[in-house]
Scaffold this motif. Structure first.
Motif, short mmCIF file in Angstrom:
data_model
loop_
_atom_site.label_atom_id
_atom_site.label_comp_id
_atom_site.label_asym_id
_atom_site.label_seq_id
_atom_site.Cartn_x
_atom_site.Cartn_y
_atom_site.Cartn_z
N PRO A 56 0.81 -1.22 0.00
CA PRO A 56 0.00 0.00 0.00
C PRO A 56 0.85 1.27 0.00
N ALA A 57 0.23 2.36 -0.40
CA ALA A 57 0.84 3.69 -0.34
C ALA A 57 0.29 4.43 0.88
N LEU A 58 1.02 5.43 1.32
CA LEU A 58 0.62 6.25 2.46
C LEU A 58 -0.11 7.48 1.93
N VAL A 59 -1.34 7.69 2.38
CA VAL A 59 -2.18 8.74 1.80
C VAL A 59 -2.72 9.67 2.89
N SER A 60 -2.41 10.94 2.75
CA SER A 60 -2.94 11.97 3.64
C SER A 60 -4.16 12.61 2.97
N VAL A 61 -5.27 12.70 3.71
CA VAL A 61 -6.51 13.22 3.16
C VAL A 61 -7.20 14.12 4.18
N GLN A 62 -8.23 14.81 3.73
CA GLN A 62 -9.17 15.46 4.63
C GLN A 62 -10.29 14.47 4.90
N ALA A 63 -10.64 14.30 6.16
CA ALA A 63 -11.65 13.31 6.51
C ALA A 63 -12.97 13.57 5.79
N GLU A 64 -13.29 14.83 5.53
CA GLU A 64 -14.56 15.14 4.86
C GLU A 64 -14.60 14.56 3.44
N ASN A 65 -13.44 14.37 2.82
CA ASN A 65 -13.40 13.85 1.46
C ASN A 65 -13.65 12.35 1.38
N ILE A 66 -13.54 11.65 2.50
CA ILE A 66 -13.79 10.20 2.48
C ILE A 66 -15.04 9.83 3.26
N GLY A 81 -18.45 14.45 4.23
CA GLY A 81 -18.68 15.57 5.12
C GLY A 81 -19.09 15.19 6.52
N ALA A 82 -19.22 13.89 6.81
CA ALA A 82 -19.64 13.46 8.15
C ALA A 82 -18.58 13.79 9.20
N TYR A 83 -17.31 13.73 8.81
CA TYR A 83 -16.22 14.08 9.70
C TYR A 83 -15.32 15.08 8.98
N SER A 84 -14.52 15.82 9.74
CA SER A 84 -13.62 16.79 9.13
C SER A 84 -12.27 16.75 9.83
N GLY A 85 -11.28 17.36 9.18
CA GLY A 85 -9.94 17.40 9.76
C GLY A 85 -8.97 16.52 8.99
N GLY A 86 -7.69 16.68 9.26
CA GLY A 86 -6.68 15.88 8.61
C GLY A 86 -6.73 14.43 9.04
N HIS A 87 -6.44 13.53 8.10
CA HIS A 87 -6.50 12.10 8.40
C HIS A 87 -5.48 11.39 7.51
N CYS A 88 -5.08 10.18 7.91
CA CYS A 88 -4.13 9.41 7.12
C CYS A 88 -4.66 7.98 6.96
N VAL A 89 -4.60 7.48 5.75
CA VAL A 89 -5.08 6.14 5.42
C VAL A 89 -4.04 5.47 4.52
N LYS A 121 -13.37 5.64 -1.82
CA LYS A 121 -12.73 5.86 -3.13
C LYS A 121 -12.78 7.36 -3.43
N ILE A 122 -11.61 7.92 -3.76
CA ILE A 122 -11.55 9.34 -4.08
C ILE A 122 -10.60 9.57 -5.26
N ALA A 123 -10.71 10.72 -5.88
CA ALA A 123 -9.79 11.10 -6.95
C ALA A 123 -8.44 11.49 -6.36
N PHE A 124 -7.40 11.32 -7.14
CA PHE A 124 -6.06 11.68 -6.66
C PHE A 124 -6.02 13.15 -6.24
N GLU A 125 -6.72 14.00 -6.97
CA GLU A 125 -6.72 15.44 -6.69
C GLU A 125 -7.38 15.77 -5.35
N THR A 140 -6.67 14.18 -2.57
CA THR A 140 -5.74 13.85 -1.50
C THR A 140 -4.91 15.08 -1.13
N ASN A 141 -4.34 15.07 0.06
CA ASN A 141 -3.39 16.11 0.46
C ASN A 141 -1.99 15.76 -0.03
N GLU A 142 -1.53 14.55 0.31
CA GLU A 142 -0.24 14.04 -0.11
C GLU A 142 -0.32 12.53 -0.25
N VAL A 143 0.46 12.00 -1.18
CA VAL A 143 0.57 10.55 -1.33
C VAL A 143 2.05 10.22 -1.33
N TRP A 144 2.44 9.23 -0.52
CA TRP A 144 3.83 8.85 -0.39
C TRP A 144 4.00 7.36 -0.63
#
Length: 211
Positions: free
Chosen positions: A130-140, A143-151, A176-180, A182-186
């Motif tokens: 797997p890859a390391l993915v930083s996202v906003q919780a609202e994007n996954i 909108g039920a949750y918000s804030g920075g998150h990592c999956v 499932k989300i679009a690459f755009e 995400t905040n960062e993907v590592w």
């Protein structure tokens, strides 16, 4: 669609999503390379703030967490684990460190910033982890949750990243989300001299934090 193997994870701490994600990737990597699935310490990653300046927040910055694990490593879960929040876990880590310092392993030798959906697909298909993915919780969560998150990114379906969340079964487990979005993907990996198609060699290493 495409998917790599990943362990099921239930996050037990509010601020430990980065540590959960990294430990999951290390387990997937070890399973692929050795046929074993050891449990890495979430507290050993979450409590190690030696590359950060105080005050220590409840969450972790993805880049700094990668840099820390490259330098210090992690230990098996049976050697040290602490699933409490800051400041308890950091204090316990520092107090216990002399007892397990000789058991620290280096599951992460290098990491690279993944800059596109094509690079993401190339990383997963080449290294099968797997890859390391930083996202906003609202994007996954719609909108039920918000804030920075990592999956962790475990695959893709059509033009979307297939992610695995750490909140437990039936709780936005495979968004499932679009690459755009995400905040960062590592891409993180344990090899010393990596080679990755379509990525310049100097982007591989702990210095990728400057990218």
């Amino acid at each position: 669609s495409y998917r790599v193997w990943s362990p099921e994870v239930k996050q037990q701490l509010g601020g430990s999503c980065v540590a959960n994600a990294l430990a999951s990737i290390f387990e997937a990597q070890t399973r692929r390379e050795r046929g074993e699935t050891p449990l890495f310490s979430i507290g050993g990653i979450y409590g190690n703030r030696r590359e950060e300046d105080p005050p220590y927040g409840p969450g972790m910055v993805v880049r700094t967490a990668c840099k820390t694990v490259v330098k210090w490593g992690d230990v098996p879960k049976e050697v040290f684990e602490n699933l409490h929040e800051m400041e308890w876990v950091r204090t316990d880590f520092e107090q216990q460190y002399p007892n397990f310092a000789d058991k620290m392993q280096k599951p992460l030798a290098c990491y690279v910033r993944i800059g596109s959906f094509q690079e993401y697909k190339a990383f997963l298909t080449r290294y099968q982890i797997p890859a390391l993915v930083s996202v906003q919780a609202e994007n996954i969560t719609g909108g039920a949750y918000s804030g920075g998150h990592c999956v962790i990114g475990i695959g893709w379906e059509n033009d979307k990243l297939l992610l695995q969340n750490s909140w437990g079964i039936d709780n936005y487990t495979y968004p499932k989300i679009a690459f755009e979005e995400t905040n960062e993907v590592w891409g993180v990996y344990g090899m010393e001299k990596p080679r990755f198609a379509d990525v310049e060699p100097d982007r591989w290493s702990a210095k990728a934090i400057e990218a």
